[in-house]
Scaffold this motif. Structure first.
Motif, PDB file in Angstrom:
ATOM      1  N   LEU A 295      31.475  44.333  48.160  1.00 44.94           N
ATOM      2  CA  LEU A 295      31.742  44.531  46.869  1.00 44.94           C
ATOM      3  C   LEU A 295      33.173  44.181  46.628  1.00 44.94           C
ATOM      4  O   LEU A 295      33.421  43.643  45.657  1.00 44.94           O
ATOM      5  CB  LEU A 295      31.580  45.971  46.400  1.00 44.94           C
ATOM      6  CG  LEU A 295      29.912  46.306  46.656  1.00 44.94           C
ATOM      7  CD1 LEU A 295      29.730  47.821  46.415  1.00 44.94           C
ATOM      8  CD2 LEU A 295      29.063  45.717  45.666  1.00 44.94           C
ATOM      9  N   HIS A 296      34.282  44.690  47.428  1.00 45.80           N
ATOM     10  CA  HIS A 296      35.529  43.891  47.404  1.00 45.80           C
ATOM     11  C   HIS A 296      35.798  42.553  47.392  1.00 45.80           C
ATOM     12  O   HIS A 296      36.481  42.186  46.464  1.00 45.80           O
ATOM     13  CB  HIS A 296      36.219  44.581  48.632  1.00 45.80           C
ATOM     14  CG  HIS A 296      37.884  44.690  48.477  1.00 45.80           C
ATOM     15  ND1 HIS A 296      38.546  45.793  48.411  1.00 45.80           N
ATOM     16  CD2 HIS A 296      38.578  43.823  48.483  1.00 45.80           C
ATOM     17  CE1 HIS A 296      39.726  45.311  48.384  1.00 45.80           C
ATOM     18  NE2 HIS A 296      39.944  44.049  48.188  1.00 45.80           N
ATOM     19  N   ALA A 297      35.004  42.115  48.199  1.00 47.80           N
ATOM     20  CA  ALA A 297      35.190  40.620  48.268  1.00 47.80           C
ATOM     21  C   ALA A 297      34.653  39.843  47.087  1.00 47.80           C
ATOM     22  O   ALA A 297      35.105  38.796  46.643  1.00 47.80           O
ATOM     23  CB  ALA A 297      34.593  40.122  49.379  1.00 47.80           C
ATOM     24  N   GLN A 298      33.414  40.280  46.650  1.00 40.84           N
ATOM     25  CA  GLN A 298      33.016  39.903  45.313  1.00 40.84           C
ATOM     26  C   GLN A 298      33.898  39.817  43.952  1.00 40.84           C
ATOM     27  O   GLN A 298      33.777  39.052  43.125  1.00 40.84           O
ATOM     28  CB  GLN A 298      31.636  40.504  45.084  1.00 40.84           C
ATOM     29  CG  GLN A 298      30.747  39.869  43.821  1.00 40.84           C
ATOM     30  CD  GLN A 298      30.467  38.422  44.132  1.00 40.84           C
ATOM     31  OE1 GLN A 298      30.208  37.893  45.204  1.00 40.84           O
ATOM     32  NE2 GLN A 298      30.859  37.617  43.207  1.00 40.84           N
ATOM     33  N   ALA A 299      34.412  40.957  43.926  1.00 38.83           N
ATOM     34  CA  ALA A 299      35.518  41.194  42.943  1.00 38.83           C
ATOM     35  C   ALA A 299      36.680  40.226  43.027  1.00 38.83           C
ATOM     36  O   ALA A 299      36.933  39.975  41.816  1.00 38.83           O
ATOM     37  CB  ALA A 299      35.968  42.773  42.903  1.00 38.83           C
ATOM     38  N   LEU A 300      37.037  40.015  44.066  1.00 41.00           N
ATOM     39  CA  LEU A 300      38.169  39.217  44.144  1.00 41.00           C
ATOM     40  C   LEU A 300      37.733  37.617  43.861  1.00 41.00           C
ATOM     41  O   LEU A 300      38.507  36.969  43.266  1.00 41.00           O
ATOM     42  CB  LEU A 300      38.615  39.037  45.874  1.00 41.00           C
ATOM     43  CG  LEU A 300      39.362  40.339  46.175  1.00 41.00           C
ATOM     44  CD1 LEU A 300      39.762  40.014  47.752  1.00 41.00           C
ATOM     45  CD2 LEU A 300      40.362  40.624  45.363  1.00 41.00           C
ATOM     46  N   ARG A 301      36.468  37.335  44.452  1.00 38.84           N
ATOM     47  CA  ARG A 301      35.776  36.081  43.949  1.00 38.84           C
ATOM     48  C   ARG A 301      35.930  36.110  42.326  1.00 38.84           C
ATOM     49  O   ARG A 301      36.050  34.996  41.877  1.00 38.84           O
ATOM     50  CB  ARG A 301      34.448  35.820  44.302  1.00 38.84           C
ATOM     51  CG  ARG A 301      34.641  35.473  45.844  1.00 38.84           C
ATOM     52  CD  ARG A 301      33.283  34.921  46.584  1.00 38.84           C
ATOM     53  NE  ARG A 301      32.231  36.269  46.590  1.00 38.84           N
ATOM     54  CZ  ARG A 301      32.186  36.694  47.702  1.00 38.84           C
ATOM     55  NH1 ARG A 301      32.780  36.536  48.630  1.00 38.84           N
ATOM     56  NH2 ARG A 301      31.434  37.715  47.876  1.00 38.84           N
ATOM     57  N   ASP A 302      35.549  37.169  41.710  1.00 42.08           N
ATOM     58  CA  ASP A 302      35.419  37.096  40.245  1.00 42.08           C
ATOM     59  C   ASP A 302      36.624  37.217  39.405  1.00 42.08           C
ATOM     60  O   ASP A 302      36.804  37.327  38.390  1.00 42.08           O
ATOM     61  CB  ASP A 302      34.097  38.351  39.827  1.00 42.08           C
ATOM     62  CG  ASP A 302      32.809  37.780  40.220  1.00 42.08           C
ATOM     63  OD1 ASP A 302      32.831  36.707  40.782  1.00 42.08           O
ATOM     64  OD2 ASP A 302      31.998  38.687  40.355  1.00 42.08           O
ATOM     65  N   GLY A 303      37.809  37.337  40.142  1.00 42.93           N
ATOM     66  CA  GLY A 303      38.795  37.469  39.568  1.00 42.93           C
ATOM     67  C   GLY A 303      39.025  39.004  38.923  1.00 42.93           C
ATOM     68  O   GLY A 303      39.928  38.922  38.152  1.00 42.93           O
TER      69      GLY A 303
ATOM     70  N   PRO B 104      43.497  41.397  49.937  1.00 41.13           N
ATOM     71  CA  PRO B 104      43.511  40.492  50.706  1.00 41.13           C
ATOM     72  C   PRO B 104      44.050  39.158  49.931  1.00 41.13           C
ATOM     73  O   PRO B 104      43.348  39.202  48.702  1.00 41.13           O
ATOM     74  CB  PRO B 104      42.365  40.062  51.725  1.00 41.13           C
ATOM     75  CG  PRO B 104      41.358  40.737  50.721  1.00 41.13           C
ATOM     76  CD  PRO B 104      41.822  42.043  49.976  1.00 41.13           C
ATOM     77  N   ALA B 105      44.468  37.929  50.350  1.00 45.79           N
ATOM     78  CA  ALA B 105      44.940  36.879  49.611  1.00 45.79           C
ATOM     79  C   ALA B 105      43.715  36.352  48.964  1.00 45.79           C
ATOM     80  O   ALA B 105      43.664  35.592  47.934  1.00 45.79           O
ATOM     81  CB  ALA B 105      45.876  36.136  50.093  1.00 45.79           C
ATOM     82  N   SER B 106      42.630  36.535  49.591  1.00 49.85           N
ATOM     83  CA  SER B 106      41.459  35.767  49.364  1.00 49.85           C
ATOM     84  C   SER B 106      40.260  36.493  50.033  1.00 49.85           C
ATOM     85  O   SER B 106      40.340  37.365  50.828  1.00 49.85           O
ATOM     86  CB  SER B 106      41.362  34.204  49.999  1.00 49.85           C
ATOM     87  OG  SER B 106      41.233  34.293  51.343  1.00 49.85           O
ATOM     88  N   PRO B 107      38.857  36.148  49.388  1.00 45.88           N
ATOM     89  CA  PRO B 107      37.647  37.048  49.961  1.00 45.88           C
ATOM     90  C   PRO B 107      37.810  37.004  51.496  1.00 45.88           C
ATOM     91  O   PRO B 107      37.339  37.695  52.375  1.00 45.88           O
ATOM     92  CB  PRO B 107      36.652  36.292  49.238  1.00 45.88           C
ATOM     93  CG  PRO B 107      37.130  35.969  47.975  1.00 45.88           C
ATOM     94  CD  PRO B 107      38.584  35.445  48.331  1.00 45.88           C
ATOM     95  N   ARG B 108      37.772  35.681  52.031  1.00 45.84           N
ATOM     96  CA  ARG B 108      37.821  35.487  53.532  1.00 45.84           C
ATOM     97  C   ARG B 108      38.925  36.142  54.433  1.00 45.84           C
ATOM     98  O   ARG B 108      38.920  36.314  55.643  1.00 45.84           O
ATOM     99  CB  ARG B 108      37.829  33.904  53.969  1.00 45.84           C
ATOM    100  CG  ARG B 108      36.506  33.208  53.437  1.00 45.84           C
ATOM    101  CD  ARG B 108      36.611  31.737  53.863  1.00 45.84           C
ATOM    102  NE  ARG B 108      36.745  31.890  55.236  1.00 45.84           N
ATOM    103  CZ  ARG B 108      35.690  31.961  56.087  1.00 45.84           C
ATOM    104  NH1 ARG B 108      34.251  32.189  55.508  1.00 45.84           N
ATOM    105  NH2 ARG B 108      35.799  31.678  57.467  1.00 45.84           N
ATOM    106  N   ALA B 109      39.927  36.678  53.558  1.00 46.07           N
ATOM    107  CA  ALA B 109      41.075  37.120  54.343  1.00 46.07           C
ATOM    108  C   ALA B 109      40.859  38.626  54.418  1.00 46.07           C
ATOM    109  O   ALA B 109      41.628  39.445  54.624  1.00 46.07           O
ATOM    110  CB  ALA B 109      42.574  36.995  53.818  1.00 46.07           C
TER     111      ALA B 109
END
Length: 281
Positions: free
Chosen positions: A140-148, A269-274
């Motif tokens: 969920l955290h990573a998806q939020a980052l992808r969505d800005g 993180p700086a990006s979802p992959r990070a």
């Protein structure tokens, strides 16, 4: 010290400095804030120095158990966020709210819904493993980052609020007036109830997690704003900055023990992959 032996944590009881003020936007809202905590240099160290709450499962961070929902709004936010996930972005993909949540109990008697765990002993179903192609950490955290958007918009309340504890109570003053008092402080081991003392490690008391270069009232500005409102947070930030400039007397002992800051504050993180190098909260 080996990874199997968590470093010493500071005592739960030590002097704290507090500030209280009326919300400039609401004369019936009193904010009471723990300056010792908000001026500490705590920062999420998930994926680096974090040792996890269960011994031997540092990769889980604090996600070794499901997260209880606070209310219907909390549940609906997760429904909307989970609908954005796919098998490519969520390692343990499940379709349907009742398939990725389960009923449990916070107090042993009253039923409550929480995010499901992947097995009887956890961890949370939304936790991607560190070698997952889309990135480790909270899906969920990573998806939020992808969505800005900020992760607090997609995650359960307890997940984005930690390690800040907000308590709200209506209080009555000697003259009979009533105020809603919002207390902001550290969510230490005792915040979990008696079971909190059984956690294998807890970061708020650990010098290893007090390595941010900025105080918490800055790195947690979005969360604090969500908890007390934009105008109240602006006043809180003003008071925190003034106290920091004049010199805090009751410094958090874990921050003091950590010494010179060496890691950037903040959690995302700086990006979802990070995600496995930043925060999973």
């Amino acid at each position: 010290m080996s990874r199997s032996q968590p470093p010493a944590e500071v005592s739960l009881d030590f002097p704290r400095e507090w500030i209280e003020f009326l919300d400039p936007a609401d004369e019936q809202h009193l904010v009471r804030a723990d300056l010792t905590w908000l001026l500490s240099r705590w920062t999420c160290v998930f994926g680096s120095a974090c040792r996890g709450i269960v011994p031997g499962r540092a990769e889980d961070g604090c996600c070794s158990h499901g997260a209880f929902f606070t209310d219907a709004d909390d549940e609906n936010r997760i429904k909307s966020a989970a609908a954005k996930l796919t098998p490519e972005t969520w390692q343990h993909y499940r379709r349907g709210f009742k398939n990725y949540t389960e009923m449990d109990s916070v107090d042993g008697t009253k039923p409550a819904r929480r995010t499901a765990t992947r097995s009887s002993d956890g961890p949370c179903v939304f936790l991607n493993e560190k070698d997952f192609p889309a990135g480790g950490g909270c899906a969920l955290h990573a998806q939020a980052l992808r969505d800005g958007v900020h992760p607090l918009k997609y995650k359960p309340d307890v997940c984005w609020q930690l390690p800040i504890r907000r308590e709200q109570d209506w209080i009555k003053r000697a003259d009979g007036t009533k105020l809603l008092q919002s207390t902001l402080t550290e969510f230490d081991r005792r915040g979990w109830g008696p079971g909190g003392h059984d956690l294998g490690w807890w970061c708020t008391s650990a010098p290893d997690a007090h390595v941010g270069t900025e105080p918490m009232y800055i790195t947690y500005a979005p969360e604090l704003t969500e908890l007390v409102g934009e105008v109240a947070y602006a006043k809180l930030a003003e008071l925190c900055a003034a106290r920091l400039k004049s010199g805090l007397i009751a410094i958090h002992p874990a921050t003091k023990a950590a010494g010179t800051p060496r890691k950037r504050g903040g959690r995302e993180p700086a990006s979802p992959r990070a995600a496995d190098q930043g925060s999973n909260l």
